[in-house]
Enzyme design. Structure first.
Site, PDB file in Angstrom:
ATOM      1  N   TYR A 110       0.825  -1.285   0.100  1.00 40.37           N
ATOM      2  CA  TYR A 110      -0.081   0.075  -0.035  1.00 40.37           C
ATOM      3  C   TYR A 110       0.698   1.139  -0.220  1.00 40.37           C
ATOM      4  CZ  TYR A 110      -3.569   3.480   1.882  1.00 40.37           C
ATOM      5  OH  TYR A 110      -4.302   4.542   2.183  1.00 40.37           O
ATOM      6  N   ARG A 152       4.872   6.945  14.238  1.00 39.24           N
ATOM      7  CA  ARG A 152       4.695   8.192  13.045  1.00 39.24           C
ATOM      8  C   ARG A 152       4.343   9.260  13.841  1.00 39.24           C
ATOM      9  NH1 ARG A 152       0.031   4.859  10.170  1.00 39.24           N
ATOM     10  NH2 ARG A 152       1.224   3.068   9.275  1.00 39.24           N
TER      11      ARG A 152
HETATM   12  C1  UGA Z   1      -3.380   2.304   8.594  1.00 38.48           C
HETATM   13  C2  UGA Z   1      -3.382   2.694   6.966  1.00 38.48           C
HETATM   14  O1  UGA Z   1      -2.567   1.556   6.510  1.00 38.48           O
HETATM   15  C3  UGA Z   1      -2.436   4.033   6.938  1.00 38.48           C
HETATM   16  O2  UGA Z   1      -2.378   4.113   5.382  1.00 38.48           O
HETATM   17  C4  UGA Z   1      -3.538   4.934   7.401  1.00 38.48           C
HETATM   18  O3  UGA Z   1      -2.719   6.214   7.180  1.00 38.48           O
HETATM   19  C5  UGA Z   1      -3.595   4.399   8.835  1.00 38.48           C
HETATM   20  O4  UGA Z   1      -4.138   3.426   9.087  1.00 38.48           O
HETATM   21  C6  UGA Z   1      -4.562   5.634   9.347  1.00 38.48           C
HETATM   22  O5  UGA Z   1      -5.543   5.361   9.885  1.00 38.48           O
HETATM   23  O6  UGA Z   1      -4.351   6.815   9.088  1.00 38.48           O
HETATM   24  P1  UGA Z   1      -1.916   1.790  10.496  1.00 38.48           P
HETATM   25  O7  UGA Z   1      -1.893   3.012  11.686  1.00 38.48           O
HETATM   26  O8  UGA Z   1      -0.663   0.802  10.627  1.00 38.48           O
HETATM   27  O9  UGA Z   1      -2.240   2.331   9.218  1.00 38.48           O
HETATM   28  O10 UGA Z   1      -3.273   1.026  10.984  1.00 38.48           O
HETATM   29  P2  UGA Z   1      -3.907   0.006  12.125  1.00 38.48           P
HETATM   30  O11 UGA Z   1      -4.504  -1.146  11.605  1.00 38.48           O
HETATM   31  O12 UGA Z   1      -4.974   1.005  12.762  1.00 38.48           O
HETATM   32  O13 UGA Z   1      -2.682  -0.291  13.107  1.00 38.48           O
HETATM   33  C7  UGA Z   1      -2.242   0.452  14.186  1.00 38.48           C
HETATM   34  C8  UGA Z   1      -1.289  -0.307  15.179  1.00 38.48           C
HETATM   35  O14 UGA Z   1      -2.179  -1.129  15.752  1.00 38.48           O
HETATM   36  C9  UGA Z   1      -0.401  -1.391  14.515  1.00 38.48           C
HETATM   37  O15 UGA Z   1       0.754  -1.432  14.999  1.00 38.48           O
HETATM   38  C10 UGA Z   1      -1.347  -2.611  14.401  1.00 38.48           C
HETATM   39  O16 UGA Z   1      -0.242  -3.693  14.453  1.00 38.48           O
HETATM   40  C11 UGA Z   1      -1.982  -2.474  15.795  1.00 38.48           C
HETATM   41  N1  UGA Z   1      -3.221  -3.287  15.905  1.00 38.48           N
HETATM   42  C12 UGA Z   1      -4.156  -3.310  15.063  1.00 38.48           C
HETATM   43  C13 UGA Z   1      -3.333  -3.893  17.182  1.00 38.48           C
HETATM   44  O17 UGA Z   1      -2.587  -3.997  18.048  1.00 38.48           O
HETATM   45  N2  UGA Z   1      -4.584  -4.612  17.374  1.00 38.48           N
HETATM   46  C14 UGA Z   1      -5.437  -4.586  16.469  1.00 38.48           C
HETATM   47  O18 UGA Z   1      -6.549  -5.100  16.584  1.00 38.48           O
HETATM   48  C15 UGA Z   1      -5.364  -4.032  15.204  1.00 38.48           C
END
Ligand code: UGA
Length: 364
Positions: A168, A323
């Protein structure tokens, strides 16, 4: 489709992906300011109140159809929010992630070139990948050059191509580069937004209630709370994010849309650097918010469970360690400052989720 005529005296925009989380909030705020909006999407379930505005036209359509795309870009301003943005799908469907996220955005940009529309393109904070600091464990924590993410200075650090997670980020980076090329060589008028974890009502879906699959972390944690399952903490929940209210974010977006001269050719980080935490703290804060808004302190005892990323997402997951956006450019050119702290954001989400999902299930 709603066939109201357009009003030549009003500001007009086409919002591609108007039915999504950001698109629905942005469309509402623009309509409240008197804009005329053509919303394009396959799904309108987040838009019920928008149909009350006489300036809103909704087009239920698939923009991969060239005829629909040509009609969609027939506006002075096009905001492209259409994207497949759940990390679980980057890992399980990397080909679709690349084809949909790069292919459609390329076609939108070329169509805007043809129609002479100004294009505001949503990219992602994920283009930064991992921080330099994550490769330099001995580096001093106060050296913000190693972790503060600046639009026009920070390197974009993705892991090897076997780590599908970055399909992505890589697609979005190519979209940015393609738009920069069209701006330079063809004069396409562009601005690019990198959102940093916007939160608010209507984000994603709750599996088994209004969608299937694995949503982003907020919806995943809400689902765990409402279904009585432990919060799943991926790899111990140690990775960090900064969270920004969707309402603060839409204020920045409105300034960006209404200031074409100040924003031409620019990339903007939009996020709240003051709201940084890891996922274990996010889970604790969300449970505390449920306790506050319900008056029931037992929500604070909601359990957590560590789970490996391999088990949670499958083979090919990688992660951004941290981030934190530098928002100096948004402050300077948009006159914007995010003002909502994390507990306030979560209280709004908790109230909304408890009421929105109360018919569809409740805490066991
Ligand atoms: C996602 C998208 O990939 C980005 O492009 C976008 O900009 C971003 O969301 C956003 O909302 O702005 P990310 O922050 O990695 O990126 O998405 P999440 O799935 O919300 O994950 C955040 C963190 O939580 C990660 O470290 C993930 O491993 C963790 N996580 C996720 C958990 O610990 N438990 C869960 O149930 C889900």
């Amino acid at each position: 489709m709603n066939d109201l005529p357009s009003n030549p005296g009003r500001k007009r925009a086409a919002i591609l992906g108007a039915g999504g989380f950001v698109g629905s909030h942005l469309s509402l705020r623009l309509l409240e300011r008197g804009w005329e909006i053509d919303g394009w999407d396959l799904d309108a379930h987040r838009l019920p109140q928008l149909h009350d505005f006489d300036g809103f036209r909704f087009h239920r359509s698939d923009l991969r159809d060239p005829a629909h795309l040509a009609a969609a870009v027939d506006a002075p301003l096009v905001v492209n929010l259409a994207a497949l943005c759940q990390p679980a799908r980057y890992v399980s469907q990397p080909r679709k992630t690349i084809e949909d996220n790069f292919g459609l955005s390329r076609d939108v940009a070329l169509a805007c070139l043809e129609s002479k529309a100004r294009l505001v393109q949503f990219s992602t904070s994920e283009v930064y990948g991992r921080t330099l600091a994550s490769y330099l464990p001995e580096a001093p924590a106060d050296d913000d050059g190693l972790w503060l993410l600046r639009e026009d200075a920070s390197p974009l650090i993705l892991e090897p191509t076997s780590v599908h997670r970055w399909s992505y980020a890589c697609s979005k980076q190519l979209v940015e580069r393609f738009l920069m090329a069209l701006a330079k060589e063809e004069g396409l008028e562009i601005a690019i937004v990198r959102p940093f974890n916007f939160l608010g009502p209507w984000m994603d879906f709750l599996p088994g209630r209004d969608g299937e699959g694995t949503p982003r972390v907020l919806a995943s944690f809400l689902s765990a709370l409402l279904d009585g399952r432990p919060f799943p903490l991926v790899d111990g929940g140690c990775n960090r994010r900064t969270f920004c209210s969707i309402h603060d974010a839409t204020s920045a977006l409105i300034a960006l849309l209404e200031r074409p001269e100040d924003t031409r050719g620019q990339v903007f980080n939009l996020g709240h650097p003051g709201n940084e935490c890891d996922m274990r703290v996010l889970a604790t804060e969300l449970a505390a918010s449920f306790a506050r808004v319900t008056g029931d302190p037992s929500w604070n005892d909601h359990p957590m469970a560590d789970i490996s990323s391999l088990e949670f997402y499958g083979e090919g997951y990688g992660d951004s360690d941290r981030r934190v956006p530098c928002i100096a450019k948004a402050r300077r050119l948009l006159g914007w400052e995010p003002v909502t702290d994390l507990p306030t954001i979560l209280d709004e989400v908790s109230r909304w989720a408890l009421s929105h999902y109360s018919q569809k299930g409740s805490r066991p």
